[in-house]
Design an enzyme around this catalytic site. Structure first.
Site, PDB file in Angstrom:
ATOM      1  CD  GLU A 191       4.394 -22.152  15.054  1.00 51.33           C
ATOM      2  OE1 GLU A 191       5.528 -22.471  15.487  1.00 51.33           O
ATOM      3  OE2 GLU A 191       4.194 -21.162  14.319  1.00 51.33           O
ATOM      4  CB  ILE A 220      11.782  -8.860   7.815  1.00 53.56           C
ATOM      5  CG1 ILE A 220      12.644  -9.758   8.696  1.00 53.56           C
ATOM      6  CG2 ILE A 220      11.135  -9.671   6.693  1.00 53.56           C
ATOM      7  CD1 ILE A 220      11.877 -10.802   9.467  1.00 53.56           C
ATOM      8  CG  HIS A 266       7.834 -20.731  13.139  1.00 55.95           C
ATOM      9  ND1 HIS A 266       7.212 -20.416  14.315  1.00 55.95           N
ATOM     10  CD2 HIS A 266       8.635 -19.660  12.862  1.00 55.95           C
ATOM     11  CE1 HIS A 266       7.604 -19.232  14.741  1.00 55.95           C
ATOM     12  NE2 HIS A 266       8.476 -18.745  13.873  1.00 55.95           N
ATOM     13  CB  ILE A 267      11.075 -23.277   7.778  1.00 56.65           C
ATOM     14  CG1 ILE A 267      10.143 -23.050   6.574  1.00 56.65           C
ATOM     15  CG2 ILE A 267      10.793 -24.607   8.461  1.00 56.65           C
ATOM     16  CD1 ILE A 267      10.398 -23.986   5.417  1.00 56.65           C
ATOM     17  N   GLY A 268      10.830 -19.696   8.370  1.00 62.70           N
ATOM     18  CA  GLY A 268      11.292 -18.465   7.745  1.00 62.70           C
ATOM     19  C   GLY A 268      12.764 -18.200   7.970  1.00 62.70           C
ATOM     20  CG  ASP A 320       6.085   0.475  10.748  1.00 66.13           C
ATOM     21  OD1 ASP A 320       6.738  -0.565  10.564  1.00 66.13           O
ATOM     22  OD2 ASP A 320       5.932   1.000  11.871  1.00 66.13           O
TER      23      ASP A 320
END
Length: 403
Positions: free
Chosen positions: A263, A156, A286-288, A175
């Site tokens: 959630e 991503i 939480h709809i990514g 990272d």
């Protein structure tokens, strides 16, 4: 050696295409439209061969202990932190996921939220719905020329890097592993360096336990005055109370959050968070990865892994088992053998086959840490007695025969 029906349990509204693929393979499929808690899953898991879940259903050791026929688990999402993978491995259960399928959907949401916060669109929208005309440029900016700091430069993070740069943003990333910088992105040597120089900070770290409380008070304090914050990774990696305090103080100008430590289980359930009611804060459930395209691709991908694993023993891209895919000759019996990776196991297996007069047509071995995985094809001669002898080896974790 008789074949038992393959029973599949899919929970959490997995895309119907997954059901179609599995039914077309001759499997029995039961679909549940919500998450199951541990007690519910323990009650349902008996007799299930394949279990498909998303992010809210947790497969614990207790669940695995109650599973009498479970062979594989599919996470129809990116992460597998909701699965006790070591316990699954010990039970001889292969785990699959969909590490790439929803990447584009998550990236597009991040881009949309960066633009919306930078232009303060949520506030303008709320005023308009309340009948207030507030035509002003105050606090609104272009994203072009602003610096995006990406924390976590995986699938991503890298794609977000490319799209953000195409919008004219400067991109930095941090990272813990060395990563190849794409385009003109610059790798930072520390998180502190990235936070001090970024106008927008976005988290894309994985769900490993060591990332719990990864981003907290000191990190928000290090961010630039008036900067923006996004978390589309995992809810437990961020101290949201600290985020609220920095938004209320005006230090952080806006935030977009898609994931939360706790959630709701299903649609319509109450959502509780300290981030509710804050200005220029976008909260999404939480709809990514929740686009029709992503969910269809995830359903197709993981269901395909289930099908190939059951019919041919293919473990390509498995999370916990050596990845093997051996073309299967016609009119052969295939033996799928998962074992502890110690010296001499393959020799003992082949010795038992030879003693039983079995001629091996093809064979492939792969190892991964403490595990070994062997696929063996034979034209004839494999008997129940031979299979039982191999199962009785002390190194055996599981053995399956495909006709």
């Amino acid at each position: 050696m008789t074949a038992s029906p393959v029973r599949v349990l899919l929970v959490e509204q997995i895309h119907p295409e997954a059901e179609d693929i599995l039914r077309s393979a001759g499997f029995e499929v039961e679909a549940v439209g919500r998450a199951l808690d541990e007690d519910e899953l323990v009650e349902r898991i008996s007799g299930i061969t394949l279990l498909g879940i998303r992010s809210k259903t947790h497969v614990t050791k207790r669940v695995l202990d109650a599973a009498d026929r479970l062979i594989a688990i599919g996470a129809f999402c990116i992460g597998t932190n909701q699965i006790d993978v070591p316990a699954a491995t010990e039970h001889g259960v292969t785990v699959f996921n969909a590490p790439f399928s929803n990447t584009r959907s998550v990236v597009e949401l991040a881009i949309a939220e960066i633009i919306a916060m930078t232009r303060r669109l949520t506030e303008k929208n709320a005023l308009m719905h309340n009948g207030v005309w507030d035509k002003s440029a105050e606090g609104a900016h272009e994203v072009r020329g602003r610096t995006l700091g990406i924390v976590g430069y995986g699938n991503i993070g890298t794609q977000l890097s490319v799209l953000a740069e195409n919008l004219g943003m400067k991109v930095m990333f941090f990272d813990k592993a060395d990563k190849l910088a794409l385009g003109n992105a610059r790798q930072c040597m520390s998180l502190k360096e990235l936070l001090a120089e970024s106008d927008v900070v976005t988290l894309h770290v994985d769900g490993r336990p060591t990332n719990e409380s990864f981003f907290g008070e000191s990190d928000f304090a290090t961010m630039r005055q008036g900067s923006l914050f996004l978390n589309l990774s995992r809810g437990f990696v961020v101290d949201y109370a600290a985020l609220r305090a920095h938004i209320e103080s005006g230090h952080i100008a806006g935030a977009a959050v898609d994931v939360f430590p706790v959630e709701p289980k299903g649609r319509g359930d109450e959502f509780v968070s300290e981030l509710r009611g804050l200005p220029n804060v976008i909260l999404t459930p939480h709809i990514g990865g929740s686009t029709e395209e992503a969910q269809q691709d995830i359903g197709r991908f993981v269901a395909g892994k289930f099908r190939d694993f059951m019919l041919d023993g293919s473990t390509a891209m498995s999370v916990n088992v050596p990845g093997l895919a051996l073309p299967r000759p016609r009119d052969t019996l295939r033996m799928i053998y998962l074992h502890r990776n110690v010296p001499g196991v393959l020799a003992r297996v082949n010795g038992l086959l030879a003693d039983g007069g079995v001629n091996v047509e093809a064979q492939l071995l792969g190892t991964r840490g403490e595990l070994g995985y062997v696929v063996t094809d034979s034209a004839s001669g494999t008997t129940q007695a031979i299979v039982d002898s191999i199962r009785a080896l002390p190194e055996t974790i599981s053995l399956r025969v495909i006709f």
